[in-house]
Design a protein around this motif. Structure first.
Motif: not given
Length: 94
Positions: A27-45
């Motif tokens: 799914x898309x990494x858009x602010x409307x989806x991730x605003x209240x659910x913690x946002x996004x992060x980059x996998x270190x692997x």
């Protein structure tokens, strides 16, 4: 005469905006989806952006493991067989 007029015509920079998708849930990494659910992060692997909810859990279910690893990298790392591998019969010697 202003500097802009002296510079001649210029085109606005129209850079191609590529939407990023989560590698785990696709799914898309858009602010409307991730605003209240913690946002996004980059996998270190795999170095891909994933939703915070798609990161592997740590010792406590609502806390995420350190270093930040996505769920697909955690499964690949632990070597858990997939359902197709688990259903293959194993020959037993007598």
């Amino acid at each position: 005469m202003s500097i802009r007029k002296a510079g001649g015509d210029w085109e606005p920079m129209l850079l191609g905006i590529e939407p990023r998708n989560c590698k785990v849930c696709k799914e898309g990494l858009y602010r409307n989806k991730t605003f209240l659910s913690g946002g996004w992060s980059r996998c270190s692997r795999c170095d891909e952006f994933v939703h915070y909810s798609c990161l592997a859990s740590g010792k406590v279910s609502f806390l995420k493991a350190r270093p930040r690893i996505c769920k697909t990298c955690r499964v690949a790392e632990s070597g858990v067989p997939t359902s197709a591998e688990a259903n293959t019969p194993v020959a037993v010697g007598s």
